[in-house]
Scaffold this motif. Structure first.
Motif, PDB file in Angstrom:
ATOM      1  N   LEU A 205       0.830  -1.209   0.000  1.00 20.37           N
ATOM      2  CA  LEU A 205       0.000   0.000   0.000  1.00 20.37           C
ATOM      3  C   LEU A 205       0.863   1.256   0.000  1.00 20.37           C
ATOM      4  O   LEU A 205       0.524   2.259  -0.639  1.00 20.37           O
ATOM      5  CB  LEU A 205      -0.935  -0.002   1.208  1.00 20.37           C
ATOM      6  N   ALA A 206       1.985   1.224   0.724  1.00 17.47           N
ATOM      7  CA  ALA A 206       2.895   2.367   0.724  1.00 17.47           C
ATOM      8  C   ALA A 206       3.469   2.596  -0.670  1.00 17.47           C
ATOM      9  O   ALA A 206       3.602   3.742  -1.130  1.00 17.47           O
ATOM     10  CB  ALA A 206       4.021   2.134   1.729  1.00 17.47           C
ATOM     11  N   GLU A 207       3.776   1.513  -1.341  1.00 11.83           N
ATOM     12  CA  GLU A 207       4.360   1.581  -2.685  1.00 11.83           C
ATOM     13  C   GLU A 207       3.361   2.105  -3.715  1.00 11.83           C
ATOM     14  O   GLU A 207       3.739   2.800  -4.666  1.00 11.83           O
ATOM     15  CB  GLU A 207       4.835   0.173  -3.076  1.00 11.83           C
ATOM     16  N   THR A 208       2.079   1.793  -3.521  1.00 10.46           N
ATOM     17  CA  THR A 208       1.074   2.098  -4.545  1.00 10.46           C
ATOM     18  C   THR A 208       0.147   3.249  -4.176  1.00 10.46           C
ATOM     19  O   THR A 208      -0.781   3.560  -4.924  1.00 10.46           O
ATOM     20  CB  THR A 208       0.221   0.847  -4.822  1.00 10.46           C
ATOM     21  N   GLY A 209       0.363   3.883  -3.021  1.00  7.73           N
ATOM     22  CA  GLY A 209      -0.475   5.006  -2.623  1.00  7.73           C
ATOM     23  C   GLY A 209      -1.818   4.597  -2.056  1.00  7.73           C
ATOM     24  O   GLY A 209      -2.775   5.378  -2.094  1.00  7.73           O
ATOM     25  N   GLY A 210      -1.885   3.405  -1.509  1.00 12.61           N
ATOM     26  CA  GLY A 210      -3.127   2.919  -0.928  1.00 12.61           C
ATOM     27  C   GLY A 210      -3.326   3.414   0.492  1.00 12.61           C
ATOM     28  O   GLY A 210      -2.502   4.155   1.045  1.00 12.61           O
ATOM     29  N   THR A 211      -4.425   2.968   1.091  1.00 15.72           N
ATOM     30  CA  THR A 211      -4.793   3.384   2.450  1.00 15.72           C
ATOM     31  C   THR A 211      -4.737   2.185   3.388  1.00 15.72           C
ATOM     32  O   THR A 211      -5.283   1.121   3.078  1.00 15.72           O
ATOM     33  CB  THR A 211      -6.212   3.977   2.472  1.00 15.72           C
ATOM     34  N   ALA A 212      -4.108   2.370   4.556  1.00 15.65           N
ATOM     35  CA  ALA A 212      -3.991   1.305   5.552  1.00 15.65           C
ATOM     36  C   ALA A 212      -4.878   1.612   6.755  1.00 15.65           C
ATOM     37  O   ALA A 212      -4.946   2.759   7.210  1.00 15.65           O
ATOM     38  CB  ALA A 212      -2.547   1.156   6.010  1.00 15.65           C
ATOM     39  N   PHE A 213      -5.564   0.587   7.246  1.00 15.32           N
ATOM     40  CA  PHE A 213      -6.305   0.675   8.502  1.00 15.32           C
ATOM     41  C   PHE A 213      -5.434   0.035   9.577  1.00 15.32           C
ATOM     42  O   PHE A 213      -5.096  -1.150   9.477  1.00 15.32           O
ATOM     43  CB  PHE A 213      -7.649  -0.044   8.375  1.00 15.32           C
ATOM     44  N   VAL A 214      -5.075   0.813  10.596  1.00 16.96           N
ATOM     45  CA  VAL A 214      -4.043   0.399  11.552  1.00 16.96           C
ATOM     46  C   VAL A 214      -4.635   0.206  12.944  1.00 16.96           C
ATOM     47  O   VAL A 214      -5.178   1.141  13.544  1.00 16.96           O
ATOM     48  CB  VAL A 214      -2.907   1.443  11.614  1.00 16.96           C
ATOM     49  N   ASN A 215      -4.518  -1.011  13.449  1.00 17.56           N
ATOM     50  CA  ASN A 215      -4.946  -1.349  14.804  1.00 17.56           C
ATOM     51  C   ASN A 215      -3.865  -0.907  15.780  1.00 17.56           C
ATOM     52  O   ASN A 215      -2.822  -1.546  15.903  1.00 17.56           O
ATOM     53  CB  ASN A 215      -5.182  -2.862  14.895  1.00 17.56           C
ATOM     54  N   THR A 216      -4.106   0.184  16.501  1.00 18.61           N
ATOM     55  CA  THR A 216      -3.083   0.730  17.388  1.00 18.61           C
ATOM     56  C   THR A 216      -2.960  -0.029  18.701  1.00 18.61           C
ATOM     57  O   THR A 216      -2.060   0.268  19.496  1.00 18.61           O
ATOM     58  CB  THR A 216      -3.369   2.214  17.701  1.00 18.61           C
ATOM     59  N   GLN A 217      -3.833  -1.007  18.939  1.00 19.69           N
ATOM     60  CA  GLN A 217      -3.715  -1.807  20.159  1.00 19.69           C
ATOM     61  C   GLN A 217      -2.814  -3.021  19.975  1.00 19.69           C
ATOM     62  O   GLN A 217      -2.565  -3.756  20.929  1.00 19.69           O
ATOM     63  CB  GLN A 217      -5.104  -2.235  20.638  1.00 19.69           C
ATOM     64  N   ASP A 218      -2.314  -3.239  18.756  1.00 18.16           N
ATOM     65  CA  ASP A 218      -1.355  -4.309  18.513  1.00 18.16           C
ATOM     66  C   ASP A 218       0.055  -3.725  18.629  1.00 18.16           C
ATOM     67  O   ASP A 218       0.346  -2.652  18.095  1.00 18.16           O
ATOM     68  CB  ASP A 218      -1.571  -4.911  17.114  1.00 18.16           C
TER      69      ASP A 218
END
Length: 433
Positions: A205-218
């Motif tokens: 996703l970083a390479e292609t300009g995508g969007t990440a949903f990030v679980n901050t409790q992990d």
């Protein structure tokens, strides 16, 4: 005979109703792809598929294909052709594709966020556990731009490089990693390998300009999420979409980012993050919070994952689809936190697979964890679970032996956790409970 090109194969695909890889299934106007297995040759089943109604059969046997070029398509490698066909199809689609992976909870999360997104969009999503090198392309090929607005694609993996390979032909625009845990340690080469392997989604996703949903409790995901400039965080205070866990038992109750209450039908604090993930994805795509809450409340698992099952005699937490050290620890903690006397609680646990050199240590550590609980009864099943045996526990080498003991010593009025790796098939013990 020359191999068919992918664009020409795609023209065949467009004339078919669906793609099939199993000649035992109905073949009405299918594109049958004759995959090879460890003990069979797919092309041997192609004539049967055509006789049953397949429109075209894709085979790696040039001589067979030459017998009827109108109905056979020759390719050197049928699996590669399936994946390349899926990629070609993906390139014709302009819709969002959300990829879901992780060590635990990815199927539950996939189903939850599909339910949420379906409140506003027409969603195609991975059915069952079709999340591997065959299932991912089949899911992509099931997307119909005339019937679907977006897709949710589950990606399972047991070695490094696998998620990256799926991303190359699925081309996800959005991605979610449920968590990084101790799963498939043998294939990934330890816990660091798991993090690297699952992190391939965020790197893509970083390479292609995508969007990440990030679980901050992990513990590991926030750092991996930093790789992706376009990221959405959940469920901690201060995140894009925070959520609050009110109670985890008997079912999860929570509040969404705007205070909307949710009364779910699934149990366990570990499912709070899965519910919060679905809420974050839904909110990002503009699903109203009331619809998000309704979708989460309506979700009723029927797949041996965190199912609450009431038999005539007992209440079960049936979580027999899979098991690894991380999910075992979470399930045991959830059982311990449930209301009621500890003496009423029972843990029936079976071997954890694919742990490689870590198997002995992880099963022994599980025994230590269980020994710190005060459950009324612990039943362990399988050869590896012998390492978790402690005073007061009962160990059975086979599931049949455990079933016989349960038949002879019926349990009543108990809260019972049933959990083990898929290959142990613990759901068959429900009849004895």
């Amino acid at each position: 005979m020359s191999p068919i090109s992918i664009p020409d194969l795609y023209a065949h695909f467009q004339q078919c109703r669906r793609v099939s890889t199993d000649s035992r299934q109905p073949q009405d106007q299918t594109l049958f792809v004759a995959l090879n297995g460890p003990s069979f040759r797919g092309a041997d089943f192609a004539p049967q598929a055509l006789a049953q109604g397949a429109r075209v059969a894709v085979v790696d046997d040039a001589a067979l294909a030459a017998t009827d070029p109108a109905r056979y398509a020759y390719v050197p490698d049928t699996l590669l052709a399936l994946q390349e066909l899926a990629h070609y199809h993906r390139q014709q689609l302009s819709m969002p594709v959300v990829a879901v992976t992780g060590s635990n909870g990815k199927t539950t999360t996939k189903e939850l966020l599909s339910a949420v997104l379906s409140r506003r969009y027409r969603v195609q999503y991975t059915r069952g556990n079709l999340n591997n090198h065959i299932g991912v392309p089949l899911t992509l090929l099931s997307i119909d731009p005339q019937q679907h607005d977006m897709a949710v694609v589950e990606m399972g993996a047991n070695h490094q490089g696998e998620i990256d390979s799926y991303c190359r032909y699925a081309e996800p625009t959005h991605g979610l990693i449920t968590n990084i845990g101790k799963a498939h340690l043998e294939g990934f080469g330890g816990a660091e390998g798991v993090a690297k392997g699952k992190g391939e989604l965020f790197r893509y996703l970083a390479e292609t300009g995508g969007t990440a949903f990030v679980n901050t409790q992990d513990a590991r995901l926030p750092a991996l999420g930093q790789l992706v400039p376009a990221r959405v965080t959940y469920p901690s205070p201060g995140d894009t979409y925070p959520a609050e866990l009110l109670t985890a038992a008997p079912q999860v109750a929570m509040r969404l980012f705007d205070g909307t209450p949710v009364e779910a039908t699934i149990t366990g604090a570990y499912n709070f993050v899965n519910l919060a993930a679905a809420a974050a994805v839904g909110a990002h795509f503009g699903v109203p919070s009331a619809d998000i809450a309704a979708a989460l409340a309506a979700y009723d698992p029927k797949n041996n994952r965190s199912q609450l099952v009431r038999t005539e005699l007992n209440e079960l937490i049936l979580d027999a689809y899979n098991a690894n050290p991380s999910s075992m620890a979470a399930a045991i903690a959830s059982l311990a936190a449930r209301p009621g006397e500890a003496a009423r609680k029972v843990a029936i646990l079976a071997d954890m697979f694919e742990l490689g050199d870590e198997s002995a240590a992880e099963h022994h550590a599980l025994g230590d964890l269980l020994a710190r609980q005060e459950f009324g009864l612990v039943l362990l099943i399988g050869t590896e679970m012998q390492r978790a045996q402690r005073p007061g526990f009962r160990h059975f080498a086979t599931k049949a032996q455990a079933a016989h003991w349960l038949h002879e010593h019926p349990l009543e009025g108990r809260l019972i956790l049933v959990k083990g790796s898929r290959g142990m098939g613990l759901e068959t013990l429900v009849g004895e409970l």
